[in-house]
Design a protein around this motif. Structure first.
Motif, PDB file in Angstrom:
ATOM      1  N   ARG A 305       0.862  -1.190   0.000  1.00  0.00           N
ATOM      2  CA  ARG A 305       0.000   0.000   0.000  1.00  0.00           C
ATOM      3  C   ARG A 305       0.892   1.232   0.000  1.00  0.00           C
ATOM      4  NH1 ARG A 305      -4.336  -0.317   4.666  1.00  0.00           N
ATOM      5  NH2 ARG A 305      -5.059   1.523   3.531  1.00  0.00           N
ATOM      6  N   LEU A 307       1.809   5.231  -1.524  1.00  0.00           N
ATOM      7  CA  LEU A 307       1.387   6.500  -2.093  1.00  0.00           C
ATOM      8  C   LEU A 307       2.583   7.109  -2.814  1.00  0.00           C
ATOM      9  CD1 LEU A 307      -0.523   8.042   0.964  1.00  0.00           C
ATOM     10  CD2 LEU A 307      -1.517   6.784  -0.969  1.00  0.00           C
ATOM     11  N   LYS A 316      -2.410   7.084  -5.269  1.00  0.00           N
ATOM     12  CA  LYS A 316      -2.158   5.717  -4.838  1.00  0.00           C
ATOM     13  C   LYS A 316      -1.454   4.944  -5.949  1.00  0.00           C
ATOM     14  CE  LYS A 316      -6.009   5.117  -1.591  1.00  0.00           C
ATOM     15  NZ  LYS A 316      -7.192   4.280  -1.242  1.00  0.00           N
ATOM     16  N   GLU A 350       1.339   4.056   2.968  1.00  0.00           N
ATOM     17  CA  GLU A 350       0.008   4.616   3.201  1.00  0.00           C
ATOM     18  C   GLU A 350      -0.417   4.498   4.654  1.00  0.00           C
ATOM     19  OE1 GLU A 350      -4.531   4.419   1.304  1.00  0.00           O
ATOM     20  OE2 GLU A 350      -3.008   2.952   0.697  1.00  0.00           O
ATOM     21  N   LYS A 353       2.522   6.576   6.872  1.00  0.00           N
ATOM     22  CA  LYS A 353       2.804   7.910   6.313  1.00  0.00           C
ATOM     23  C   LYS A 353       4.298   8.217   6.277  1.00  0.00           C
ATOM     24  CE  LYS A 353      -1.607   8.424   6.026  1.00  0.00           C
ATOM     25  NZ  LYS A 353      -2.264   8.080   4.742  1.00  0.00           N
TER      26      LYS A 353
END
Length: 365
Positions: A305, A307, A316, A350, A353
């Motif tokens: 996952r 970003l 994404k 994701e 962060k």
């Protein structure tokens, strides 16, 4: 005053980066008197030395002072022969590689520090690879601690090792020994940086591209102000009729003459317009795509996952291979070969962060 010139100083921990940059600040008269007195008093107290501890001018964080390492990227400025230098002193520990990569992404050239008294370390090699990844063309390699080198004949072998690391990477480079403590060859370092700055300025004059990634729009006193990142750092001149393309709509917009008196991160358009975070204004062609070739460097094990942040837009990652990446929304980009400043992105986990990698957009991965 000429344009700001950004240079990173990198290499393995304890190879003498902060001492070298502290010496450059000292030689260019960029140290405040109270800082100079503090460094001199500390040096006399600890070592009985009559000259300051130059590294003290760089290691500003309390944790750095305690551990005697550079943790964050330290930003310092000095002026030499009417050129304003922005120096980014990069951390040398492996766990802070992402800090160095972030600095390399926005730099014009590199000052690579190698301790002449010990073998070349893995982190130095890693930093060279990152400089190549981000297409830093100009590299100055300083073999530090020349004053501590008992056998000067080993320098030739050290230079050959470094040349082998630098070859075939597209660098224009120079290598020579220095001593930041005694000042040996420090004038040569300044001369090389001056030459790099002049070369970079000449290239910048030929490239008048403006790429403006939009962060927000506000209305004040009946006027609309668009805020964002001016990637190329080009001032928008006072002539009217400067036409830009707004991405993704492809709407043609005219930059208002008043923009010339606004900060780099703010513009006005003559035509009324609605914009969103992540939109982009440019006077040069951009690729609007969600599928592109890439090369990626991960600082830690990636999750599934991810970003991707590019400019002011965060999307994404829905598919990634060694050579191709696909995102859930288009980015407005250039390849690293065409326009470096718009040719890279930051990869973020994701869930946490955390920044865990960086990538460049390429013609062919």
């Amino acid at each position: 005053m000429k344009r700001m010139f950004k240079v990173i100083c990198c290499g393995n921990v304890d190879d003498g980066k902060s001492t070298l940059l502290g010496r450059l600040l000292y030689e260019t008269g960029s140290i405040k008197q109270d800082q100079l007195e503090e460094a001199l008093a500390s040096s006399i107290k600890k070592e009985g030395s009559a000259q300051p501890d130059f590294a003290m001018f760089l290691d500003g964080l309390a944790m750095e002072r305690t551990k005697k390492i550079t943790v964050d990227v330290a930003h310092r400025y000095f002026t030499y022969k009417q050129i304003r230098f922005h120096v980014l002193d990069c951390p040398g520990h492996e766990e802070y590689t992402k800090n160095m990569a972030t600095a390399a992404a926005c730099a014009d050239s590199a000052l690579i520090v190698v301790d002449a008294t010990r073998p070349i370390r893995a982190q130095t090699i890693r930093h060279i690879e990152i400089c190549a990844l981000f297409r830093l063309k100009q590299v100055c390699v300083c073999l530090t601690k020349y004053d501590l080198l008992a056998d000067k004949s080993v320098l030739k072998q050290k230079e050959e090792e470094i040349q082998n690391l630098l070859k075939d990477k597209g660098f224009s480079y120079t290598i020579f020994p220095i001593s930041a403590v005694t000042g040996y060859n420090i004038p040569n370092v300044l001369s090389v940086l001056e030459k790099f700055a002049e070369q970079s300025a000449n290239m910048a004059e030929k490239n008048q591209s403006v790429i403006f990634h939009i962060q927000a729009m506000k209305q004040l006193d009946g006027k609309r102000y668009i805020y964002g990142k001016n990637l190329m750092n080009h001032l928008i001149d006072s002539e009217s009729g400067k036409t830009f393309t707004l991405y993704p709509s492809k709407q043609k917009l005219t930059i208002a003459p008043e923009s010339a008196s606004l900060p780099l991160g703010c513009i006005q358009t003559i035509e009324p317009v609605d914009v969103n975070v992540g939109d982009c204004l440019a006077n040069c062609p951009l690729m609007a795509t969600n599928t592109f070739s890439h090369r990626t460097l991960f600082f830690e094990e990636p999750t599934n996952r991810l970003l991707l942040k590019h400019g002011t837009k965060v999307v994404k990652v829905i598919q990634i291979s060694d050579t191709q990446m696909q995102t859930d929304a288009p980015l407005f980009l250039n390849t690293i070969e065409d326009i470096k400043e718009n040719g890279f992105g930051i990869l973020i986990d994701e869930s946490s962060k955390k920044t865990i990698g960086c990538c460049i957009f390429t013609h062919n991965a």
